[in-house]
Structures are given as C-alpha cells and as structure tokens.
Design a protein around this motif. Structure first.
Motif, PDB file in Angstrom:
ATOM      1  N   ARG A  61       3.922   3.919 -10.984  1.00 38.53           N
ATOM      2  CA  ARG A  61       3.779   2.916 -10.576  1.00 38.53           C
ATOM      3  C   ARG A  61       4.293   3.137  -9.347  1.00 38.53           C
ATOM      4  NH1 ARG A  61       6.728  -1.171 -14.078  1.00 38.53           N
ATOM      5  NH2 ARG A  61       8.796   0.457 -13.866  1.00 38.53           N
ATOM      6  N   ILE A  62       4.060   2.436  -8.601  1.00 37.40           N
ATOM      7  CA  ILE A  62       4.383   2.249  -6.767  1.00 37.40           C
ATOM      8  C   ILE A  62       3.595   0.560  -6.534  1.00 37.40           C
ATOM      9  CG2 ILE A  62       1.391   2.368  -5.893  1.00 37.40           C
ATOM     10  CD1 ILE A  62       2.493   3.919  -3.420  1.00 37.40           C
ATOM     11  N   GLY A  63       4.791   0.333  -5.156  1.00 38.86           N
ATOM     12  CA  GLY A  63       4.871  -0.492  -5.245  1.00 38.86           C
ATOM     13  C   GLY A  63       5.020  -0.821  -3.339  1.00 38.86           C
ATOM     14  N   GLY A  64       4.136  -1.742  -3.003  1.00 38.06           N
ATOM     15  CA  GLY A  64       4.312  -1.888  -1.117  1.00 38.06           C
ATOM     16  C   GLY A  64       3.997  -3.124  -1.228  1.00 38.06           C
ATOM     17  N   VAL A  65       3.439  -3.359  -0.069  1.00 39.85           N
ATOM     18  CA  VAL A  65       2.950  -4.391   0.513  1.00 39.85           C
ATOM     19  C   VAL A  65       1.780  -4.249   1.320  1.00 39.85           C
ATOM     20  CG1 VAL A  65       2.968  -5.966   2.326  1.00 39.85           C
ATOM     21  CG2 VAL A  65       5.585  -5.681   1.564  1.00 39.85           C
ATOM     22  N   VAL A  66       0.491  -4.725   0.633  1.00 44.21           N
ATOM     23  CA  VAL A  66      -1.101  -4.770   1.002  1.00 44.21           C
ATOM     24  C   VAL A  66      -1.056  -4.933   2.212  1.00 44.21           C
ATOM     25  CG1 VAL A  66      -3.248  -5.301   0.755  1.00 44.21           C
ATOM     26  CG2 VAL A  66      -1.148  -5.590  -1.113  1.00 44.21           C
ATOM     27  N   VAL A  67      -1.134  -3.865   3.503  1.00 43.64           N
ATOM     28  CA  VAL A  67      -1.174  -3.720   4.379  1.00 43.64           C
ATOM     29  C   VAL A  67      -2.378  -4.356   5.539  1.00 43.64           C
ATOM     30  CG1 VAL A  67      -1.770  -2.425   6.797  1.00 43.64           C
ATOM     31  CG2 VAL A  67      -0.961  -1.280   5.308  1.00 43.64           C
ATOM     32  N   GLU A  68      -2.230  -4.918   5.968  1.00 40.97           N
ATOM     33  CA  GLU A  68      -2.755  -6.832   6.904  1.00 40.97           C
ATOM     34  C   GLU A  68      -4.160  -5.123   7.130  1.00 40.97           C
ATOM     35  OE1 GLU A  68      -2.901  -9.871   7.449  1.00 40.97           O
ATOM     36  OE2 GLU A  68      -0.901  -9.763   6.105  1.00 40.97           O
ATOM     37  N   GLY A  69      -5.229  -5.819   6.669  1.00 44.81           N
ATOM     38  CA  GLY A  69      -6.513  -5.446   7.481  1.00 44.81           C
ATOM     39  C   GLY A  69      -7.429  -3.859   6.166  1.00 44.81           C
ATOM     40  N   SER A  70      -6.939  -4.469   5.461  1.00 43.66           N
ATOM     41  CA  SER A  70      -6.846  -2.119   4.432  1.00 43.66           C
ATOM     42  C   SER A  70      -7.729  -2.618   3.801  1.00 43.66           C
ATOM     43  CB  SER A  70      -5.738  -2.152   4.750  1.00 43.66           C
ATOM     44  OG  SER A  70      -4.797  -2.229   3.845  1.00 43.66           O
ATOM     45  N   VAL A  71      -7.387  -4.276   3.328  1.00 43.89           N
ATOM     46  CA  VAL A  71      -8.285  -4.108   1.665  1.00 43.89           C
ATOM     47  C   VAL A  71     -10.170  -4.066   2.341  1.00 43.89           C
ATOM     48  CG1 VAL A  71      -9.330  -6.138  -0.131  1.00 43.89           C
ATOM     49  CG2 VAL A  71      -6.790  -6.047   1.381  1.00 43.89           C
ATOM     50  N   VAL A  72     -10.811  -2.977   1.390  1.00 42.30           N
ATOM     51  CA  VAL A  72     -12.272  -2.549   2.244  1.00 42.30           C
ATOM     52  C   VAL A  72     -12.627  -3.209   0.704  1.00 42.30           C
ATOM     53  CG1 VAL A  72     -13.631  -1.088   2.002  1.00 42.30           C
ATOM     54  CG2 VAL A  72     -12.203  -1.397   3.423  1.00 42.30           C
ATOM     55  N   ARG A  73     -13.814  -4.102  -0.014  1.00 42.64           N
ATOM     56  CA  ARG A  73     -13.893  -4.107  -0.677  1.00 42.64           C
ATOM     57  C   ARG A  73     -15.407  -3.723  -1.144  1.00 42.64           C
ATOM     58  NH1 ARG A  73     -11.799  -8.342  -3.791  1.00 42.64           N
ATOM     59  NH2 ARG A  73      -9.858  -9.306  -2.712  1.00 42.64           N
ATOM     60  N   ASP A  74     -16.116  -2.433  -2.663  1.00 40.27           N
ATOM     61  CA  ASP A  74     -17.325  -2.580  -2.660  1.00 40.27           C
ATOM     62  C   ASP A  74     -18.206  -3.489  -2.300  1.00 40.27           C
ATOM     63  OD1 ASP A  74     -19.812  -0.635  -2.519  1.00 40.27           O
ATOM     64  OD2 ASP A  74     -18.968   0.210  -4.661  1.00 40.27           O
ATOM     65  N   PRO A  75     -19.605  -3.537  -1.669  1.00 38.54           N
ATOM     66  CA  PRO A  75     -20.533  -4.985  -2.449  1.00 38.54           C
ATOM     67  C   PRO A  75     -21.132  -5.180  -3.392  1.00 38.54           C
ATOM     68  CG  PRO A  75     -21.510  -3.527  -0.917  1.00 38.54           C
ATOM     69  CD  PRO A  75     -19.836  -3.208  -1.322  1.00 38.54           C
ATOM     70  N   GLU A  76     -21.349  -3.809  -4.313  1.00 37.06           N
ATOM     71  CA  GLU A  76     -22.049  -3.814  -5.636  1.00 37.06           C
ATOM     72  C   GLU A  76     -21.307  -3.694  -7.137  1.00 37.06           C
ATOM     73  OE1 GLU A  76     -25.371   0.006  -4.431  1.00 37.06           O
ATOM     74  OE2 GLU A  76     -25.586  -1.440  -3.129  1.00 37.06           O
ATOM     75  N   SER A  77     -19.790  -3.168  -6.271  1.00 35.61           N
ATOM     76  CA  SER A  77     -18.787  -3.015  -7.521  1.00 35.61           C
ATOM     77  C   SER A  77     -18.122  -4.133  -7.353  1.00 35.61           C
ATOM     78  CB  SER A  77     -19.031  -1.392  -7.933  1.00 35.61           C
ATOM     79  OG  SER A  77     -17.618  -0.998  -7.010  1.00 35.61           O
ATOM     80  N   VAL A  85       1.865   0.042   2.062  1.00 38.18           N
ATOM     81  CA  VAL A  85       3.410   0.804   3.163  1.00 38.18           C
ATOM     82  C   VAL A  85       4.801  -0.383   2.190  1.00 38.18           C
ATOM     83  CG1 VAL A  85       3.371  -1.224   4.912  1.00 38.18           C
ATOM     84  CG2 VAL A  85       4.057   1.250   5.569  1.00 38.18           C
ATOM     85  N   ASP A  86       5.924   0.628   2.806  1.00 34.44           N
ATOM     86  CA  ASP A  86       7.162   0.059   2.572  1.00 34.44           C
ATOM     87  C   ASP A  86       7.840  -0.198   4.185  1.00 34.44           C
ATOM     88  OD1 ASP A  86       7.462   2.406   2.854  1.00 34.44           O
ATOM     89  OD2 ASP A  86       9.251   2.632   1.199  1.00 34.44           O
ATOM     90  N   THR A  87       8.636   0.561   4.651  1.00 36.58           N
ATOM     91  CA  THR A  87       8.759   0.678   5.827  1.00 36.58           C
ATOM     92  C   THR A  87       8.613   2.110   6.525  1.00 36.58           C
ATOM     93  OG1 THR A  87      10.994   2.302   4.625  1.00 36.58           O
ATOM     94  CG2 THR A  87      11.202  -0.243   5.140  1.00 36.58           C
ATOM     95  N   GLN A 107       0.995  -9.818   1.020  1.00 43.10           N
ATOM     96  CA  GLN A 107       1.711  -9.077  -0.273  1.00 43.10           C
ATOM     97  C   GLN A 107       2.018  -8.049  -1.102  1.00 43.10           C
ATOM     98  OE1 GLN A 107       2.080 -12.956  -1.202  1.00 43.10           O
ATOM     99  NE2 GLN A 107       2.865 -12.221  -3.298  1.00 43.10           N
ATOM    100  N   GLY A 108       3.364  -8.387  -1.796  1.00 44.92           N
ATOM    101  CA  GLY A 108       4.029  -7.585  -2.318  1.00 44.92           C
ATOM    102  C   GLY A 108       3.063  -7.271  -3.491  1.00 44.92           C
ATOM    103  N   ILE A 109       2.888  -6.052  -4.065  1.00 43.80           N
ATOM    104  CA  ILE A 109       1.942  -5.942  -4.770  1.00 43.80           C
ATOM    105  C   ILE A 109       2.722  -4.845  -5.897  1.00 43.80           C
ATOM    106  CG2 ILE A 109      -0.006  -6.799  -4.788  1.00 43.80           C
ATOM    107  CD1 ILE A 109      -0.778  -3.284  -4.844  1.00 43.80           C
ATOM    108  N   VAL A 110       2.589  -4.021  -6.910  1.00 43.38           N
ATOM    109  CA  VAL A 110       2.913  -3.066  -8.012  1.00 43.38           C
ATOM    110  C   VAL A 110       2.087  -2.182  -8.531  1.00 43.38           C
ATOM    111  CG1 VAL A 110       4.012  -1.882 -10.005  1.00 43.38           C
ATOM    112  CG2 VAL A 110       4.981  -4.028  -8.452  1.00 43.38           C
ATOM    113  N   ALA A 111       0.830  -1.032  -8.319  1.00 42.04           N
ATOM    114  CA  ALA A 111      -0.024  -0.870  -9.476  1.00 42.04           C
ATOM    115  C   ALA A 111       0.752   0.764 -10.047  1.00 42.04           C
ATOM    116  CB  ALA A 111      -0.765   0.078  -7.869  1.00 42.04           C
ATOM    117  N   GLN A 112      -0.216   0.523 -11.423  1.00 38.96           N
ATOM    118  CA  GLN A 112       0.096   1.495 -12.245  1.00 38.96           C
ATOM    119  C   GLN A 112      -1.089   2.287 -11.728  1.00 38.96           C
ATOM    120  OE1 GLN A 112       1.859   0.493 -15.818  1.00 38.96           O
ATOM    121  NE2 GLN A 112       0.711   1.360 -16.661  1.00 38.96           N
ATOM    122  N   GLY A 113      -0.935   3.595 -11.959  1.00 35.11           N
ATOM    123  CA  GLY A 113      -1.772   5.061 -12.002  1.00 35.11           C
ATOM    124  C   GLY A 113      -2.296   5.879 -12.126  1.00 35.11           C
TER     125      GLY A 113
END
Length: 163
Positions: A61-77, A85-87, A107-113
């Motif tokens: 599991r990893i926790g941090g803040v989503v970097v501004e401008g880094s979200v990339v969505r696939d238009p077909e899925s 990032v943290d510090t 925003q702060g998130i926690v991802a498991q994978g």
C-alpha cells in the motif's frame, strides 16, 4: 529416568513440535496477505538504516498526494495513471477502474496494489482521503447561523450554562 517420566517428556516434545509447526505454517500462509505501507520516498529510497526496498511483484500500500497535472485517463478504457508525492520523489500509480468521488489532484490518497517497476505501482484499489474540515452540505447549511465560540474564549458564566 523411569519410563513414566520418559513418556511425559516425549509427549511434551511432540506437542511443542506440533505447535511450532502450526505457527510456522500459519506465518507462511499469511506471508502473501501482508500489506506493507510505504510513502513514495520510502518506496524509492528504502526504509531504515539498511535502506530496505520492496521487491518487484510485492503487494503493498502506498499513500501520498496526487501531483497536480499528472492525472492521465485513457479515453477508451477506465485506465488512469497519476503520480504520487510526499516530500521527495514521485511514484506513478496505474489503476484500471472507477476512482472514488473524492479523488482529485492535490488530494491525499492510499493505493493498494503490486510493485511493477521501481517507481510504478499497478493498483487494485484506490482510496481517497478527505481533510478534517470537511462538512456535508446539509450540516453546513444547518450551522450557518450558529456562531461557535471556542472554549478558550468563553467566559465563566457561558461555560457554566449561562447562569
């Protein structure tokens, strides 16, 4: 040593061996289900004096803040890639699914994978955290006319119930 004592000793040793074996089997079975929590800095630089880093394929599991401008969505899925990032250094998270409503950049998130590469995690679950000052709109509307006085600013009569 008489026969009775010898029989007891062997019984106790057999019980101890069975208990040790069952504990070992449980720990081995649970090893796959252990989720260690990392921050992006800990993932890249390692933890502790030995700088221990997770192995490729390890579940975490990893926790941090989503970097501004880094979200990339696939238009077909439903595939989404974003940086955390943290510090320190950033780590990329790849998630195939519907993101939570509270998910957004900054925003702060926690991802498991699973760790796929040194700085790439393929997430199976993403949880968004909200700040402590969040208030549902209904509650905010209901409290709009009420003025809150912190306990440190109350007078003695106010704190005693107004008598």
């Amino acid at each position: 040593m008489n026969a009775r004592r010898q029989k007891r000793l062997w019984s106790i040793l057999a019980i101890l061996a069975l208990v040790a074996g069952s504990i070992g089997a449980m720990l081995y079975a649970l090893q796959q289900n252990i989720n260690l929590f990392y921050t992006p800095t800990q993932l890249v630089e390692g933890i502790g004096a030995d700088k221990i880093r997770p192995e490729i394929g390890q579940r975490l599991r990893i926790g941090g803040v989503v970097v501004e401008g880094s979200v990339v969505r696939d238009p077909e899925s439903l595939l989404v890639r974003f940086d955390l990032v943290d510090t320190g250094p950033t780590v990329t998270v790849e998630y195939n699914g519907i993101l939570p409503d509270l998910f957004r950049e900054g925003q702060g998130i926690v991802a498991q994978g699973h760790l796929v590469e040194d700085r790439l995690i393929r997430a199976t679950e993403v949880l968004a955290k909200h700040d402590e000052e969040y208030m549902p709109p209904e509650v905010a509307k209901a409290l709009k006319g009420i003025q809150h006085v912190p306990p440190s600013q109350q007078t003695a009569t106010e704190s005693a119930g107004g008598y």
